[in-house]
Motif scaffolding. Structure first.
Motif, short mmCIF file in Angstrom:
data_model
loop_
_atom_site.label_atom_id
_atom_site.label_comp_id
_atom_site.label_asym_id
_atom_site.label_seq_id
_atom_site.Cartn_x
_atom_site.Cartn_y
_atom_site.Cartn_z
N PRO A 294 7.85 -7.92 -2.10
CA PRO A 294 8.70 -6.76 -1.85
C PRO A 294 8.07 -5.43 -2.27
CG PRO A 294 9.47 -7.97 -3.79
CD PRO A 294 8.38 -8.79 -3.17
N LYS A 295 7.11 -5.45 -3.23
CA LYS A 295 6.52 -4.21 -3.70
C LYS A 295 5.68 -3.56 -2.60
CE LYS A 295 8.02 -4.30 -7.98
NZ LYS A 295 8.90 -3.26 -8.53
N LEU A 296 5.88 -2.23 -2.43
CA LEU A 296 5.18 -1.54 -1.35
C LEU A 296 3.67 -1.54 -1.57
CD1 LEU A 296 5.18 0.23 1.17
CD2 LEU A 296 5.55 2.22 -0.30
N TRP A 297 3.24 -1.24 -2.82
CA TRP A 297 1.79 -1.16 -3.04
C TRP A 297 1.13 -2.52 -2.88
CZ3 TRP A 297 -1.29 -3.53 -6.70
CH2 TRP A 297 -0.65 -4.19 -7.75
N GLY B 85 -13.86 -3.33 -2.66
CA GLY B 85 -12.91 -2.60 -1.82
C GLY B 85 -11.47 -2.88 -2.20
N ALA B 86 -11.19 -4.17 -2.50
CA ALA B 86 -9.82 -4.55 -2.89
C ALA B 86 -9.44 -3.88 -4.21
CB ALA B 86 -9.71 -6.06 -3.02
N PHE B 87 -10.38 -3.87 -5.17
CA PHE B 87 -10.09 -3.25 -6.46
C PHE B 87 -9.86 -1.74 -6.32
CE2 PHE B 87 -11.70 -0.98 -10.20
CZ PHE B 87 -10.81 -1.44 -11.16
N LEU B 88 -10.75 -1.08 -5.60
CA LEU B 88 -10.61 0.36 -5.43
C LEU B 88 -9.33 0.71 -4.67
CD1 LEU B 88 -14.31 1.38 -4.58
CD2 LEU B 88 -13.03 1.84 -6.69
N TYR B 89 -9.06 -0.04 -3.60
CA TYR B 89 -7.87 0.27 -2.81
C TYR B 89 -6.60 0.04 -3.62
CZ TYR B 89 -4.61 0.62 1.01
OH TYR B 89 -3.58 1.02 1.81
N THR C 241 -6.25 0.17 -6.88
CA THR C 241 -6.13 1.22 -7.91
C THR C 241 -5.66 2.53 -7.31
OG1 THR C 241 -7.93 0.18 -9.17
CG2 THR C 241 -7.37 2.46 -9.71
N VAL C 242 -6.29 2.93 -6.21
CA VAL C 242 -5.93 4.20 -5.57
C VAL C 242 -4.50 4.15 -5.05
CG1 VAL C 242 -6.43 5.73 -3.63
CG2 VAL C 242 -8.30 4.80 -5.00
N THR C 243 -4.12 3.02 -4.45
CA THR C 243 -2.77 2.90 -3.90
C THR C 243 -1.71 3.01 -4.99
OG1 THR C 243 -3.58 1.49 -2.12
CG2 THR C 243 -1.22 1.45 -2.54
N ARG C 244 -1.94 2.33 -6.11
CA ARG C 244 -0.97 2.41 -7.22
C ARG C 244 -0.86 3.83 -7.75
NH1 ARG C 244 -1.03 -2.53 -11.39
NH2 ARG C 244 0.89 -1.42 -11.89
N LYS C 245 -2.01 4.51 -7.83
CA LYS C 245 -1.99 5.88 -8.33
C LYS C 245 -1.26 6.81 -7.36
CE LYS C 245 -4.98 9.52 -10.15
NZ LYS C 245 -6.37 9.93 -10.45
N VAL C 246 -1.52 6.62 -6.07
CA VAL C 246 -0.86 7.46 -5.06
C VAL C 246 0.64 7.24 -5.04
CG1 VAL C 246 -0.64 7.85 -2.58
CG2 VAL C 246 -2.91 7.70 -3.61
N LEU C 247 1.06 5.99 -5.28
CA LEU C 247 2.48 5.66 -5.20
C LEU C 247 3.24 5.88 -6.50
CD1 LEU C 247 2.43 2.42 -3.02
CD2 LEU C 247 3.01 4.75 -2.32
N VAL C 248 2.55 6.38 -7.54
CA VAL C 248 3.25 6.69 -8.80
C VAL C 248 4.38 7.69 -8.59
CG1 VAL C 248 2.97 7.85 -11.04
CG2 VAL C 248 1.41 6.04 -10.39
N PRO C 249 4.17 8.80 -7.83
CA PRO C 249 5.29 9.73 -7.58
C PRO C 249 6.45 9.07 -6.85
CG PRO C 249 3.20 10.76 -7.02
CD PRO C 249 2.92 9.32 -7.26
N VAL C 250 6.14 8.14 -5.94
CA VAL C 250 7.21 7.45 -5.21
C VAL C 250 8.03 6.60 -6.18
CG1 VAL C 250 7.72 5.81 -3.37
CG2 VAL C 250 5.85 7.44 -3.10
N LYS C 251 7.35 5.95 -7.13
CA LYS C 251 8.07 5.15 -8.12
C LYS C 251 8.93 6.04 -9.01
CE LYS C 251 7.38 1.46 -11.51
NZ LYS C 251 8.31 0.58 -10.79
N LYS C 252 8.41 7.23 -9.37
CA LYS C 252 9.20 8.17 -10.16
C LYS C 252 10.43 8.63 -9.38
CE LYS C 252 5.52 10.10 -13.05
NZ LYS C 252 4.78 11.35 -13.43
N LEU C 253 10.23 8.88 -8.08
CA LEU C 253 11.36 9.26 -7.25
C LEU C 253 12.41 8.17 -7.20
CD1 LEU C 253 9.81 11.05 -4.13
CD2 LEU C 253 11.48 12.00 -5.71
N SER C 254 11.96 6.92 -7.06
CA SER C 254 12.89 5.80 -7.02
C SER C 254 13.68 5.70 -8.32
CB SER C 254 12.12 4.51 -6.75
OG SER C 254 12.99 3.39 -6.75
N SER C 255 13.00 5.83 -9.47
CA SER C 255 13.69 5.74 -10.76
C SER C 255 14.67 6.89 -10.93
CB SER C 255 12.65 5.76 -11.89
OG SER C 255 11.77 4.67 -11.79
N ALA C 256 14.26 8.10 -10.48
CA ALA C 256 15.15 9.26 -10.60
C ALA C 256 16.40 9.10 -9.76
CB ALA C 256 14.40 10.53 -10.20
#
Length: 357
Positions: free
Chosen positions: A10-13, A76-80, A82-97
């Motif tokens: 279910p997790k987007l990232w 590639g899997a590791f970099l992707y 890591t980058v995806t989790r970092k990019v989606l941090v604001p989305v997670k903050k939005l969800s919690s808010a």
């Protein structure tokens, strides 16, 4: 496709990582095998190379292809991921808010320093959050003010009725007149609140009706209604209005002028006349109401447009304190502004209205 989506976590990232790793694996395998087959084909055409050496070369090349391809996939899997989790941090903050807002708690501003679409989304959310908090504070303040405003007339009614019931006082015309006045105060307050609600709420299903009106007629119709009342109190009322066609809701603007003239009449204190001035200035039409009146502290001149505001709260004059607040809502619905300029005693209310719809 739907089956694949149901099988994914279910997790987007996680979904994005799995899908993109699968694509990466496919690209690496196809590219690696293509290069391997091409290299083997080219090596087979070289003369003088024994078959055993050719097979050794092919096996070694295949091992290198798998090792390099595997390393590329892991990196590639590791970099992707890591980058995806970092990019989606604001989305997670939005969800919690938003979860906090669902429970009735307003979160603080989200601090996200990005200039992309996610940053814009967070910025819009912060603005919405501040607006909702402001509306919540305003709603609570209005409820407190409304409770205060209703308490006085209702207490008076209760006192009169209990006294009549217990025989402490006898019913006569004066008592009944007082009861009627207190009832009328409650009715007027509720009517004012209905007016404010109708002008504050703007929906596509109930748009404000606007027509080009001649301002001399709009202003003259209101001022003529007050002429007799001003004369009875010995106050001179003068109008100097230049004509211009302005897109307005006639009933709304006349309600604003009625509120201002009523205040000018009821709170008049001085000797100078009351003036109504109307003239076009550039692309705006300006209406000014000038006169002397009850003292307004300079540091409170902007508060006169607040709901239930009174210059002297200790003086009960039966007014609701909503007239100027409603006037501000009406003028702002027209895309204009209303403001007060004063030296404490001499007041000038200015209304600016756009001359184009």
């Amino acid at each position: 496709m739907r089956l694949i989506e149901r099988l994914l976590p279910p997790k987007l990232w996680v979904k994005m990582t799995i899908v993109n790793i699968a694509l990466l694996i496919g690209v690496v395998i196809v590219t690696g095998m293509t290069l391997y087959q091409t290299a083997c084909f080219l090596a087979a055409d070289i003369t003088g190379v024994e078959r055993e050496a050719q097979l050794t070369f092919n096996n070694s090349l295949l091992i290198y292809a798998w090792v390099i391809g595997g390393a590329v996939i892991v990196m590639g899997a590791f970099l992707y991921s890591t980058v995806t989790r970092k990019v989606l941090v604001p989305v997670k903050k939005l969800s919690s808010a938003m979860e906090m807002m669902k429970s009735g708690t307003y979160p603080g501003n989200l601090n996200v320093h990005t200039n992309d679409e996610i940053g814009e989304l967070v910025d819009h959310f912060n603005r919405m959050n501040r607006r909702l908090q402001q509306q919540e504070r305003s709603r609570h303040q209005m409820l407190r003010d409304l409770s205060h405003e209703l308490r006085t007339p209702l207490s008076n009614l209760q006192g009169y009725l209990e006294a009549l019931e217990k025989g402490v006082i006898s019913g006569d015309q004066a008592i009944y007149r007082s009861l009627a006045e207190e009832t009328d105060r409650v009715s007027q307050l509720l009517s004012r609140l209905d007016d404010m609600e109708s002008w504050t709420t703007q929906t596509s299903s109930k748009p404000m009706e606007v027509r080009y009106e001649e301002m001399t007629q709009v202003i003259a119709q209101v001022s003529q209604m007050f002429t007799l009342e001003f004369e009875k109190k010995g106050i001179s009322l003068k109008s100097e209005v230049e004509n211009a066609e302005v897109p307005v809701n006639r009933q709304g603007i006349q309600q604003v002028l009625t509120n201002l003239l009523r205040n000018a009449l009821d709170y008049y204190e001085g000797k100078d006349r009351v003036e109504i001035i109307g003239l076009p200035k550039g692309e705006e039409y300006v209406i000014q109401l000038k006169g002397e009146g009850r003292a307004i502290p300079l540091n409170e001149k902007d508060r006169v447009f607040d709901r239930f505001y009174r210059v002297d709260p200790s003086r009960s004059d039966g007014r609701s304190g909503l007239g100027l607040s409603i006037s501000k809502q009406i003028v702002e619905r027209h895309g204009g502004q209303i403001q007060l300029e004063t030296d404490g005693r001499k007041h000038c209310f200015s209304i600016t209205l756009p001359m184009r719809a």
